[in-house]
Design a protein around this motif. Structure first.
Motif, PDB file in Angstrom:
ATOM      1  N   SER A  99       0.828  -1.206   0.000  1.00  0.00           N
ATOM      2  CA  SER A  99       0.000   0.000   0.000  1.00  0.00           C
ATOM      3  C   SER A  99       0.860   1.253   0.000  1.00  0.00           C
ATOM      4  O   SER A  99       0.579   2.218  -0.726  1.00  0.00           O
ATOM      5  N   THR A 100       1.948   1.230   0.798  1.00  0.00           N
ATOM      6  CA  THR A 100       2.845   2.387   0.867  1.00  0.00           C
ATOM      7  C   THR A 100       3.507   2.656  -0.479  1.00  0.00           C
ATOM      8  O   THR A 100       3.703   3.812  -0.869  1.00  0.00           O
ATOM      9  N   ARG A 104      -1.913  -1.117  -6.675  1.00  0.00           N
ATOM     10  CA  ARG A 104      -3.359  -1.274  -6.603  1.00  0.00           C
ATOM     11  C   ARG A 104      -3.815  -2.713  -6.850  1.00  0.00           C
ATOM     12  O   ARG A 104      -4.916  -3.090  -6.457  1.00  0.00           O
ATOM     13  N   THR A 122      -9.716  -5.013   2.281  1.00  0.00           N
ATOM     14  CA  THR A 122     -10.580  -4.274   1.354  1.00  0.00           C
ATOM     15  C   THR A 122     -12.041  -4.323   1.792  1.00  0.00           C
ATOM     16  O   THR A 122     -12.755  -3.319   1.730  1.00  0.00           O
ATOM     17  N   SER A 128      -8.196   0.947   1.860  1.00  0.00           N
ATOM     18  CA  SER A 128      -7.302   0.157   1.018  1.00  0.00           C
ATOM     19  C   SER A 128      -7.974  -0.065  -0.327  1.00  0.00           C
ATOM     20  O   SER A 128      -9.148  -0.442  -0.395  1.00  0.00           O
ATOM     21  N   ASN A 129      -7.259   0.199  -1.389  1.00  0.00           N
ATOM     22  CA  ASN A 129      -7.793  -0.028  -2.733  1.00  0.00           C
ATOM     23  C   ASN A 129      -7.071  -1.169  -3.425  1.00  0.00           C
ATOM     24  O   ASN A 129      -7.039  -1.253  -4.644  1.00  0.00           O
ATOM     25  N   LEU A 130      -6.458  -2.069  -2.628  1.00  0.00           N
ATOM     26  CA  LEU A 130      -5.742  -3.213  -3.184  1.00  0.00           C
ATOM     27  C   LEU A 130      -6.718  -4.270  -3.668  1.00  0.00           C
ATOM     28  O   LEU A 130      -7.708  -4.590  -2.999  1.00  0.00           O
TER      29      LEU A 130
END
Length: 424
Positions: A99-100, A104, A122, A128-130
């Motif tokens: 994330s850092t 995505r 998520t 979080s947009n992972l």
């Protein structure tokens, strides 16, 4: 162009056929959601009679369905598909790091625990947009995931068991947004050869590059390859741009590879990546520090060598510099004047044989040697001889102890009789 709708229709049929069972299961009331531990299978009411004598768990919650790696037994066939699962510490670190770094989408190749945590993060309302897609050899995960989040896959030969529909799912995932924002994280079995794995990963990279424009053709797909540190040379042979991070990856169900161990007992598993190490921050609370000279995070015991001009330790211990070899080596190694390089104290100066260990021929290895039966018989005879010698030594020791015990008992009895005579 007319072939495209037909292909889309095939994929849709593929999705619907695989997910009917799972959708029926999650619609059941909690009291009817059952899981057979003997067969490792989610059970519908129609299946209860067949599994009546098996070990069945009831009241399978949504939380359990979201963490299937905790519901399923890990595969334990060490020769074929031993399955070691990331610890929660390692998973949290990886998700935070991804994330850092701004990714995505994560292609999880053989990393089911990481895939679970990404989906939980998520769906849990956290920022979080992972997104993730799991490729794994363990077909049991197909019970818990839709086909757009899991593909039954063999990473050693780049084989999708469900054919072209699964291949297209992977292709679409890699090429989304023209391939921007995606990273592959892979944790292959440690017994696997590096070469077939590298060939497979290059095929996945090629699939990703198909969605790139001509201007971005020289870019590399970001990768985290998790493997033991002593295979660094082999990995860098196929991927010269890779470097090894000092972060120690640990596992829940491995006897040795756990966080907090020191010396030789600590985990040898590291992260190999083509992302510049100065962009990756390792947690200082776990014993990592930033080296201003190397411009990267290293383990606490990894001291900077002024002669090599780098932090040279690979296994987490403090290494020593050998001026004859002109490099740093493990602290237990010594310089051998015959080999003209550093090695363990008790080693064979002749070095390993290139061919067969039994007959010495170069055209085959030990397992295919025609003299292997003779060698086995000789080894068996040697083992029997050593066992007889060991048993004989035990008998002599036991007999000596028995004689000493008898002699001591007689001496005590004689002393007691003399004492009684004097007292009378």
């Amino acid at each position: 162009m007319p072939a495209q709708p037909v292909e889309t229709e095939k994929i849709a049929i593929f999705f619907n056929g695989k997910m009917k069972r799972y959708l029926r299961f999650i619609q059941l009331p909690l009291t009817q959601r059952k899981f057979c531990e003997s067969c490792q299978q989610l059970l519908l009411p129609d299946d209860w009679g067949v599994h009546g004598e098996h070990q069945v768990v009831g009241d399978v919650s949504v939380t359990q369905l979201r963490r299937p790696s905790q519901l399923l037994y890990p595969l334990e066939n060490k020769k074929a598909n031993a399955q070691y699962l990331f610890s929660e510490r390692t998973c949290q670190f990886l998700v935070g790091l991804l994330s850092t770094l701004g990714f995505r989408r994560v292609l999880c190749v053989g990393t089911p625990r990481l895939h679970e945590l990404i989906r939980l993060t998520t769906s849990g309302g956290k920022k979080s947009n992972l997104k993730s897609l799991l490729l794994d050899i363990d077909f049991r995960y197909s019970q818990f995931y839709m086909e757009d989040s899991f593909c039954h896959y063999n990473m050693f030969n780049h084989h999708f068991f469900d054919g072209k529909p699964a291949l297209e799912v992977c292709r679409a995932f890699l090429q989304e947004d023209k391939g921007d924002g995606v990273i592959m994280v892979t944790d292959p079995p440690f017994g696997g050869l590096v070469e077939p794995l590298a060939i497979t990963f290059k095929k996945l990279i090629g699939m990703w590059k198909e969605g790139q424009s001509q201007d971005d053709s020289q870019q590399e797909m970001p990768i985290f390859w998790i493997f033991p540190y002593f295979l660094e040379a082999r990995i860098c042979q196929f991927f010269p741009s890779f470097c090894m991070l000092d972060y120690q990856v640990d596992y829940d169900n491995h006897a040795l590879y756990k966080h907090g161990r020191t010396g030789r007992k600590q985990s040898p598993v590291r992260i190999f990546t083509n992302i510049p190490p100065n962009k990756i921050t390792l947690p200082t609370e776990e014993g990592y520090r930033f080296c201003p000279l190397c411009q990267r995070y290293v383990s606490l015991e990894n001291q900077h060598c002024e002669h090599c001009n780098s932090c040279t330790s690979k296994d987490g211990r403090k290494w020593k510099h050998c001026f004859l070899c002109k490099k740093c080596v493990k602290p237990s190694w010594i310089h051998c004047s015959f080999c003209n390089h550093c090695a363990v104290a008790y080693h064979s100066c002749e070095g390993p044989k290139d061919g067969c260990f039994i007959c010495g021929e170069l055209d085959h290895k030990r397992r295919s040697c025609p003299n292997i039966s003779t060698s086995k018989k000789a080894n068996k005879a040697v083992r029997k001889q050593k066992q007889r010698k060991s048993n004989k030594m035990k008998m002599v020791t036991t007999k000596g102890q028995s004689m000493n015990h008898t002699f001591g008992t007689r001496k005590r009895k004689r002393r007691d009789r003399v004492h009684q005579y004097l007292c009378s």
